[in-house]
Design a protein around this motif. Structure first.
Motif, PDB file in Angstrom:
ATOM      1  N   PHE A  59       8.961  20.880 -16.480  1.00  0.00           N
ATOM      2  CA  PHE A  59       8.614  22.289 -16.568  1.00  0.00           C
ATOM      3  C   PHE A  59       9.780  23.094 -16.001  1.00  0.00           C
ATOM      4  O   PHE A  59      10.210  22.849 -14.876  1.00  0.00           O
ATOM      5  N   THR A  81      10.911  26.129 -14.184  1.00  0.00           N
ATOM      6  CA  THR A  81      10.218  27.061 -13.296  1.00  0.00           C
ATOM      7  C   THR A  81      11.231  27.779 -12.417  1.00  0.00           C
ATOM      8  O   THR A  81      12.401  27.395 -12.368  1.00  0.00           O
ATOM      9  N   MET A  84       1.193  26.117 -17.538  1.00  0.00           N
ATOM     10  CA  MET A  84       2.646  25.935 -17.644  1.00  0.00           C
ATOM     11  C   MET A  84       2.944  25.175 -18.931  1.00  0.00           C
ATOM     12  O   MET A  84       2.177  24.304 -19.343  1.00  0.00           O
ATOM     13  N   SER A  85       4.061  25.518 -19.535  1.00  0.00           N
ATOM     14  CA  SER A  85       4.492  24.853 -20.763  1.00  0.00           C
ATOM     15  C   SER A  85       5.486  23.752 -20.400  1.00  0.00           C
ATOM     16  O   SER A  85       6.518  24.029 -19.788  1.00  0.00           O
ATOM     17  N   ARG A 110      -2.367  26.840 -12.537  1.00  0.00           N
ATOM     18  CA  ARG A 110      -1.663  27.802 -13.386  1.00  0.00           C
ATOM     19  C   ARG A 110      -1.281  27.129 -14.704  1.00  0.00           C
ATOM     20  O   ARG A 110      -0.984  25.942 -14.732  1.00  0.00           O
ATOM     21  N   THR A 125      10.767  29.806 -22.980  1.00  0.00           N
ATOM     22  CA  THR A 125      11.355  29.706 -21.644  1.00  0.00           C
ATOM     23  C   THR A 125      12.251  30.910 -21.377  1.00  0.00           C
ATOM     24  O   THR A 125      12.256  31.462 -20.280  1.00  0.00           O
ATOM     25  N   ALA A 174       5.061  27.685  -7.709  1.00  0.00           N
ATOM     26  CA  ALA A 174       4.772  26.444  -8.435  1.00  0.00           C
ATOM     27  C   ALA A 174       5.618  25.279  -7.946  1.00  0.00           C
ATOM     28  O   ALA A 174       5.089  24.198  -7.650  1.00  0.00           O
ATOM     29  N   TRP A 183      11.106  34.116 -19.603  1.00  0.00           N
ATOM     30  CA  TRP A 183      10.954  34.134 -18.146  1.00  0.00           C
ATOM     31  C   TRP A 183      12.291  34.141 -17.406  1.00  0.00           C
ATOM     32  O   TRP A 183      12.337  34.416 -16.201  1.00  0.00           O
TER      33      TRP A 183
END
Length: 162
Positions: A48, A50, A35-36, A33, A102, A56, A105
């Protein structure tokens, strides 16, 4: 211990292109996947933000191997980096690396109780590093074909990242 030139190249690529592909292999299922991440060279990790209760983080912590793929086309540099995974629940650190992206999300902001950090510490990396000029690549390919040789298109090497 000082970083080698190739280690520096990997860290620099991560800083230039913080979005990478994160791959886990948990319970016989491979998942990849985008991801930043936030590069934290001082602590030898990529962080990350999350969700605490999504795949994840859980998969990374259960996976015998986690890797990230870096693609920096502008510099004709690519890497697959094997990492050790850890979960970090630190509100101050989350606030320190928080970005507007960020926030998309996590509607509760950096204090959202579902926000947690996935920390990936590079262990080893395989790199492909070639000339960044398309003209130079074309010239090397043409020269190799004329001479009946394999083209020299750069470095492919596995390195220790610790």
């Amino acid at each position: 211990m000082p970083e080698t030139e190739l280690q520096q190249t990997i860290w620099n690529a991560l800083e230039r292109r913080p979005v990478c592909m994160v791959t886990t292999a948990a319970d016989g299922v491979i998942r990849t996947r985008p991801m930043s991440g936030h590069v934290d060279r001082d602590h030898h990790r990529i962080l990350f933000v999350t969700h605490r209760h999504t795949g994840a983080l859980d998969e990374a912590l259960r996976s015998p191997s986690v890797s990230i793929a870096i693609s920096d086309e502008d510099h004709n540099f690519y890497a697959a980096v094997s990492c050790a995974a850890a979960g970090i629940d630190d509100r101050d650190l989350i606030r320190a690396i928080w970005t507007p992206l960020t926030g998309a999300w996590f509607p509760g902001g950096p204090d959202d109780p579902d926000a947690m950090l996935l920390s990936l510490a590079p262990v080893s990396a395989e790199i492909w590093n070639g000339p960044s000029s398309g003209v130079l690549v074309a010239f090397k390919l043409a020269t190799a074909k004329i001479l009946g040789r394999q083209p020299d298109l750069g470095v492919n090497e596995t390195i220790d990242m610790r």
